[in-house]
Design a protein around this motif. Structure first.
Motif, short mmCIF file in Angstrom:
data_model
loop_
_atom_site.label_atom_id
_atom_site.label_comp_id
_atom_site.label_asym_id
_atom_site.label_seq_id
_atom_site.Cartn_x
_atom_site.Cartn_y
_atom_site.Cartn_z
N ALA A 430 30.50 64.29 44.80
CA ALA A 430 30.36 65.56 45.50
C ALA A 430 29.74 66.63 44.62
CB ALA A 430 31.72 66.04 46.01
N SER A 460 25.14 65.17 48.59
CA SER A 460 26.00 64.24 49.31
C SER A 460 26.84 64.99 50.34
CB SER A 460 26.93 63.51 48.33
OG SER A 460 27.86 62.72 49.02
N ASP A 464 34.81 65.14 49.42
CA ASP A 464 35.10 65.12 47.99
C ASP A 464 36.43 64.41 47.75
OD1 ASP A 464 35.43 65.49 45.32
OD2 ASP A 464 35.36 67.69 45.35
#
Length: 507
Positions: A430, A460, A464
């Protein structure tokens, strides 16, 4: 004769009058009062709570408050700098930021009289929280490669490994990054500092026949066999006549060749490996242009990008590299956000670092309680105007793939087809805390706490989870694979390339 005797006596007495060389003074570390320690801790806590971009990302505010309070309760006696630092390190690790660490003062780092760690007389290989002997440099020649170490002194290897993990930071819940540094030096440092590991070393080992025994070893004198030799990359030999101009120019600078290099993996030059061991080289724009011009002229169909040794560097290098791999506008760094509008407004920060921050980042806007900062490579970027590569891309990763290298990997995977081979990256998928690293010097002990200014988000869109980029093809090495220096990651990449060629031929 009498004159000669008097002259000899005078000479001897005079010789003893000359001062002798003073003995080297014993190292005596400074001891700080409880008031000094509490003052420094208050500065540290206040600064982290106000400015660390991810203090509460992987732990709640309540959890971090308990961690801070736990350390504060232990500040009831005078301590040396080393004792204070070792008390702070587990606290810093609980932030789960691989870029945040507490370092010794400049006074201690420059002192030539402080005790130095004693390194074990063999290379170590960690495998599933077990320790094996690699290259042996001890006085016990029967410790062959692959011998398992069960105990160091009276302490189990598992306890030493856990103590080392508790004192080494990583992004989120990642462990591959920790494994790399534990093998490199941190496990040995932990054993020396916290478990009293000194020469001669007493080991409890299990050999390859499963027999257990105890041995005491020292380091043997260095000889030619102890100098490691890294295997050359698997490349195809080419005659000088058929060698492309760019290949020879890559060999001009031996130091740069160790950082980034291009190799061909087959005789027809349709597969190539771009090895980038650091995003820390100059003239990267001309280098990348030359590389992709070469790939275009030779019609390379498969490109392996090897980032296994790349612990990061300049993210702008990753953006420029990615521009040759994308067909349309792309993002490598989605955003850089901070908790305060003026991140360098702290009197305890390093002045030079504050100036670098001011010169390289500009304030943009506030969004969701976070301040956004801009830079040339933050947000949308344009693809290269020519020599763009449209073939298959394979990226080799390991726990050492960290910071800018993991940002590159995560964002590339999010925006174009790419095959990841190897281990989970050390840096988070993340994003990570980075951009600019500031040094906070505590006013009393002068300990240096280094932590990032920004949270750097990748392209991305996966949640997370506190993990790195996961490989599409995980590769597990056995101890024997490590000893024989097999390159299973590259073997897997070559296998997939050959498989793709067979499928194309079958069509």
């Amino acid at each position: 004769m009498r004159f000669l005797v008097l002259l000899m006596a005078l000479t001897v007495s005079t010789a003893y009058c000359f001062p002798t060389h003073p003995k080297k003074a014993t190292y005596r570390p400074r001891v700080y009062t409880v008031e000094q320690l509490r003052s420094d801790f208050a500065v540290l806590r206040k600064t982290l709570e106000e400015r660390h971009p991810s203090l509460y990302r992987y732990a709640t505010r309540e959890e971090m408050d308990r961690n801070f309070d736990e350390v504060a309760r232990q500040l009831y006696r005078p301590m040396t700098e080393v004792e204070f630092r070792e008390l702070l390190r587990p606290l810093i690790v609980r932030i789960r930021c691989g870029h945040t660490d507490v370092q010794e003062s400049l006074y201690a780092s420059r002192s030539g009289r402080k005790p130095q760690p004693e390194w074990l007389p063999f290379d170590i290989i960690l495998q599933n929280d077990r320790l094996f002997i690699g290259r042996n440099r001890s006085t016990d020649s029967s410790l062959v490669c692959g011998t398992e170490v069960l105990k160091l002194g009276n302490h189990s290897v598992k306890d030493i490994i856990q103590a080392a993990r508790d004192r080494w930071p990583s992004d989120g819940y990642n462990q591959t990054f920790k494994n790399y540094f534990l093998e490199l030096y941190h496990l040995e440092e932990t054993y020396w500092r916290h478990f009293g590991g000194r020469s001669p070393w007493t080991l409890t080992v299990r050999d390859t026949t499963s027999a257990e025994r105890v041995t005491t070893v020292r380091r043997r004198p260095v000889n030619a066999r102890d100098i490691p030799t890294a295997p050359a990359p698997a490349t195809v030999k080419r005659s000088k006549k058929s060698r492309h101009k760019t290949e020879t120019s890559f060999d001009d600078d031996a130091k740069l060749q160790l950082i980034r290099s291009l190799h061909f993996l087959n005789s027809d030059s349709t597969a190539a490996a771009l090895i980038i061991n650091s995003f820390g080289y100059d003239r990267y724009q001309s280098y990348h242009r030359e590389v992709f011009e070469t790939l275009e002229k030779l019609k390379v169909q498969d490109l392996v990008i090897d980032l296994r040794q790349n612990t990061g560097g300049n993210a702008e290098i990753g953006s420029d590299l990615m521009s040759y791999l994308m067909k349309s506008d792309f993002r490598q760094v989605d955003r850089a956000e901070c908790r305060v509008r003026r991140p360098n407004a702290c009197s305890y920060f390093d002045r030079k670092e504050k100036r670098v921050l001011r010169q390289n980042f500009r304030f943009m806007k506030i969004e969701g309680g976070r301040y956004q900062f801009g830079k040339s490579n933050v947000g949308w970027n344009k693809p290269a105007s020519e020599h763009r590569y449209s073939g298959k891309v394979y990226v080799l990763t390991s726990g050492r793939t960290f910071s800018a290298a993991s940002i590159f990997t995560a964002s590339l995977k999010a925006q174009r087809p790419v095959t990841i081979i190897g281990q989970e990256t050390g840096g988070g998928e993340a994003g990570c805390n980075g951009g600019i690293i500031q040094t906070l010097t505590l006013p009393e002990t002068r300990l240096r706490v280094r932590f990032p200014v920004f949270w750097i988000a990748t392209a991305s869109r996966n949640p997370d989870q506190g993990r790195g980029v996961m490989p599409d093809y995980p590769v597990d090495y056995t101890v024997q694979d490590r000893i024989k220096q097999r390159d299973l990651d590259m073997e897997k990449a070559l296998e997939l390339i050959q498989e793709g060629k067979r499928k194309m031929t079958a069509r």
